[in-house]
Design an enzyme around this catalytic site. Sequence first.
Site, PDB file in Angstrom:
ATOM      1  N   GLY A 226       4.382  -7.451  -1.818  1.00 17.23           N
ATOM      2  CA  GLY A 226       5.071  -7.619  -3.091  1.00 17.23           C
ATOM      3  C   GLY A 226       6.260  -8.542  -2.916  1.00 17.23           C
ATOM      4  N   THR A 230      11.965  -6.220  -3.398  1.00 14.38           N
ATOM      5  CA  THR A 230      11.397  -4.871  -3.267  1.00 14.38           C
ATOM      6  C   THR A 230      11.207  -4.533  -1.787  1.00 14.38           C
ATOM      7  OG1 THR A 230      10.141  -5.403  -5.266  1.00 14.38           O
ATOM      8  CG2 THR A 230       9.616  -3.327  -4.189  1.00 14.38           C
ATOM      9  N   GLU A 248       4.594  -7.765   3.484  1.00 16.07           N
ATOM     10  CA  GLU A 248       4.069  -9.091   3.131  1.00 16.07           C
ATOM     11  C   GLU A 248       4.765  -9.487   1.836  1.00 16.07           C
ATOM     12  OE1 GLU A 248       2.091 -10.720   5.059  1.00 16.07           O
ATOM     13  OE2 GLU A 248       1.575  -9.093   6.431  1.00 16.07           O
ATOM     14  N   CYS A 282       0.787 -15.968  -3.642  1.00 14.16           N
ATOM     15  CA  CYS A 282       1.934 -16.126  -2.741  1.00 14.16           C
ATOM     16  C   CYS A 282       1.767 -17.349  -1.845  1.00 14.16           C
ATOM     17  CB  CYS A 282       2.100 -14.870  -1.897  1.00 14.16           C
ATOM     18  SG  CYS A 282       0.579 -14.424  -1.044  1.00 14.16           S
ATOM     19  N   GLU A 461      -0.982  -8.866   9.010  1.00 13.09           N
ATOM     20  CA  GLU A 461      -2.217  -8.185   8.645  1.00 13.09           C
ATOM     21  C   GLU A 461      -3.362  -9.009   9.208  1.00 13.09           C
ATOM     22  OE1 GLU A 461      -1.862  -8.020   4.321  1.00 13.09           O
ATOM     23  OE2 GLU A 461      -1.020  -6.002   4.478  1.00 13.09           O
TER      24      GLU A 461
HETATM   25  P1  NAD Z   1       6.877  -6.182  -6.780  1.00 15.49           P
HETATM   26  O1  NAD Z   1       7.656  -6.179  -5.527  1.00 15.49           O
HETATM   27  O2  NAD Z   1       7.582  -6.111  -8.063  1.00 15.49           O
HETATM   28  O3  NAD Z   1       5.829  -4.979  -6.795  1.00 15.49           O
HETATM   29  C1  NAD Z   1       4.884  -4.787  -5.773  1.00 15.49           C
HETATM   30  C2  NAD Z   1       4.502  -3.329  -5.721  1.00 15.49           C
HETATM   31  O4  NAD Z   1       5.649  -2.577  -5.317  1.00 15.49           O
HETATM   32  C3  NAD Z   1       4.058  -2.743  -7.060  1.00 15.49           C
HETATM   33  O5  NAD Z   1       3.018  -1.826  -6.851  1.00 15.49           O
HETATM   34  C4  NAD Z   1       5.315  -2.036  -7.533  1.00 15.49           C
HETATM   35  O6  NAD Z   1       5.062  -0.985  -8.419  1.00 15.49           O
HETATM   36  C5  NAD Z   1       5.870  -1.521  -6.230  1.00 15.49           C
HETATM   37  N1  NAD Z   1       7.300  -1.219  -6.238  1.00 15.49           N
HETATM   38  C6  NAD Z   1       8.256  -1.726  -7.062  1.00 15.49           C
HETATM   39  N2  NAD Z   1       9.450  -1.150  -6.797  1.00 15.49           N
HETATM   40  C7  NAD Z   1       9.247  -0.279  -5.780  1.00 15.49           C
HETATM   41  C8  NAD Z   1      10.093   0.601  -5.060  1.00 15.49           C
HETATM   42  N3  NAD Z   1      11.392   0.721  -5.339  1.00 15.49           N
HETATM   43  N4  NAD Z   1       9.553   1.344  -4.080  1.00 15.49           N
HETATM   44  C9  NAD Z   1       8.255   1.229  -3.772  1.00 15.49           C
HETATM   45  N5  NAD Z   1       7.398   0.446  -4.438  1.00 15.49           N
HETATM   46  C10 NAD Z   1       7.887  -0.323  -5.423  1.00 15.49           C
HETATM   47  O7  NAD Z   1       5.952  -7.482  -6.691  1.00 15.49           O
HETATM   48  P2  NAD Z   1       4.953  -8.034  -7.792  1.00 15.49           P
HETATM   49  O8  NAD Z   1       5.762  -8.662  -8.892  1.00 15.49           O
HETATM   50  O9  NAD Z   1       3.954  -6.991  -8.114  1.00 15.49           O
HETATM   51  O10 NAD Z   1       4.189  -9.171  -6.973  1.00 15.49           O
HETATM   52  C11 NAD Z   1       4.630 -10.490  -6.862  1.00 15.49           C
HETATM   53  C12 NAD Z   1       5.284 -10.719  -5.513  1.00 15.49           C
HETATM   54  O11 NAD Z   1       4.388 -10.378  -4.468  1.00 15.49           O
HETATM   55  C13 NAD Z   1       5.655 -12.165  -5.277  1.00 15.49           C
HETATM   56  O12 NAD Z   1       6.928 -12.234  -4.703  1.00 15.49           O
HETATM   57  C14 NAD Z   1       4.596 -12.640  -4.278  1.00 15.49           C
HETATM   58  O13 NAD Z   1       4.986 -13.716  -3.470  1.00 15.49           O
HETATM   59  C15 NAD Z   1       4.377 -11.397  -3.489  1.00 15.49           C
HETATM   60  N6  NAD Z   1       3.093 -11.436  -2.802  1.00 15.49           N
HETATM   61  C16 NAD Z   1       3.086 -11.596  -1.443  1.00 15.49           C
HETATM   62  C17 NAD Z   1       1.882 -11.669  -0.765  1.00 15.49           C
HETATM   63  C18 NAD Z   1       1.828 -11.835   0.728  1.00 15.49           C
HETATM   64  O14 NAD Z   1       0.771 -11.624   1.300  1.00 15.49           O
HETATM   65  N7  NAD Z   1       2.920 -12.187   1.390  1.00 15.49           N
HETATM   66  C19 NAD Z   1       0.681 -11.567  -1.474  1.00 15.49           C
HETATM   67  C20 NAD Z   1       0.743 -11.419  -2.851  1.00 15.49           C
HETATM   68  C21 NAD Z   1       1.951 -11.338  -3.512  1.00 15.49           C
END
Ligand code: NAD
Length: 480
Positions: A226, A230, A248, A282, A461
């Site tokens: 994510g 976060t 990630e 991402c 991963e």
């Molecule tokens: P996000 O961080 O908002 O949410 C990701 C997940 O975390 C969701 O399931 C969300 O409900 C959960 N979450 C949110 N707050 C939390 C907390 N306090 N405790 C635990 N879990 C919590 O991210 P998003 O908007 O869903 O996704 C987009 C982001 O993900 C972008 O920054 C993107 O670059 C990144 N991403 C990274 C990869 C990678 O492999 N590096 C792959 C895909 C997406």
Amino acid sequence: MQYIKNYINGELVEPTLKTYLDNYNPATGEIYSLIPDSNEQDVELAYQSAKNAFKEWSITPKEKRSIYLLKIASLIEKNLDKLALAESIDNGKPLKLAKMVDIPRAAANFHFYGTGILHYASQAHSMEETAINYTLRQPVGVAGCISPWNLPLYLFTWKIAPALAAGCTVIAKPSEITPMTAFLLSEICIEAGLPAGVLNIVHGLGAKVGNAIVSHKNIPLISFTGGTATGKHIASIAAPMFKKLSLELGGKNANIIFADCNYDKMLATTIQSSFANQGQICLCGSRIFIERKIYEKFKTDFVAKTKELTVGNPLDEKTKIGAIVSQQHQQKILSYIELAKTEGGKILCGGTQINLTDQNKNGYYIAPTIIEGLSYDCRTNQEEIFGPVVTISPFDTEEEVLTMANSTQYGLASILWTENLTRSHQMANNLHAGIVWVNCWLLRDLRTPFGGVKASGVGREGGFEALDFFTEPKNVCIKM
Ligand code: NAD
């Protein structure tokens, strides 16, 4: 209205408080299903079920675990059309993309780890005639897996499959923005006969469900994909509890184009690496650096090709750019386009919201956007936008472009276009990134280490790295 349910102890169940959140179809802006607004109690039920299941699952022979994983893989394949349609409606991505990439990859994740676990071996270290050491690899316990909305089933299963293969039981939380295919996966697991409690899926908000998983005192391992903010928050809770962590996170990837590249291949792939999935991958290359000799030609051709991309209803075959995942995210992307203007950027194409007609008139669309004239260190070029927005900038030397490419806090992926082999090696060596694609993009071999450096994450991963993560090594030393 469809009610999504949690999957706990092998059954589809309502959240304990029976409260639900709205789930939007981003292509139409309409609420089309309801998601459990689960809480700590639901996570606790899932934990108890996963804890009980761990006793058997952790000692189930890997050959048997493999059979379950392969069965799930083939059921995902059998339900390809249904899952792809669900993914497209939930996320806004073109149906064609979901059919070609998201769902096949989800099946591949289960195939890969269903077979990979059979080849996973541990080490032995002989001390000649004194002693022999061997390493036991034991499943860590109940794993917490949290995933984002951009590649919903693809990334959800990328965590779950290796965890289950390694003998962990799992509590997984998909993004509340795209919960549908995770729900359909729970139905598939029931059909596959996966023993009760081995996988538990708890739906709901990150701040409630995600937080309850991360801070649960008996969940020893968290695999999270994510945003970087976060990830930082999760690390602040999990690190003092000494949990195993895989993070990630975000990216701001450089796409570096030298004049000696195969131009046509580069141009076709750069369209993909800029705008696939509305730029919400991402790994997209959102900062494009072009050697000055071909800058003007590239600019003309790239803008022309981008203008040809059809923005439309994700279910339509002709659509290349679907809907942005949510209204909130659409507004965030638009605000970055405004920021770019204030920083001196010139919009070469796009730059605006698109209003479609009929049933899509309230959907969230943005025209693919190209911006030039920005300094490499301005906010637009440093912060993750995560939408169909790229910047283009000229460069003169390798040193200069390396400085610009490496200037962000992120280090996930880089893309390099050149026919010069020596330069490829040198650049790959010097780029701050977990992945460097040379003359290609998103070409994935699931055996390779996947992850980022700096603020793009911690850990890797993929391949045996994931099986290492979900198992704990124990050295046994036997004196002769
Ligand atoms: P996000 O961080 O908002 O949410 C990701 C997940 O975390 C969701 O399931 C969300 O409900 C959960 N979450 C949110 N707050 C939390 C907390 N306090 N405790 C635990 N879990 C919590 O991210 P998003 O908007 O869903 O996704 C987009 C982001 O993900 C972008 O920054 C993107 O670059 C990144 N991403 C990274 C990869 C990678 O492999 N590096 C792959 C895909 C997406």
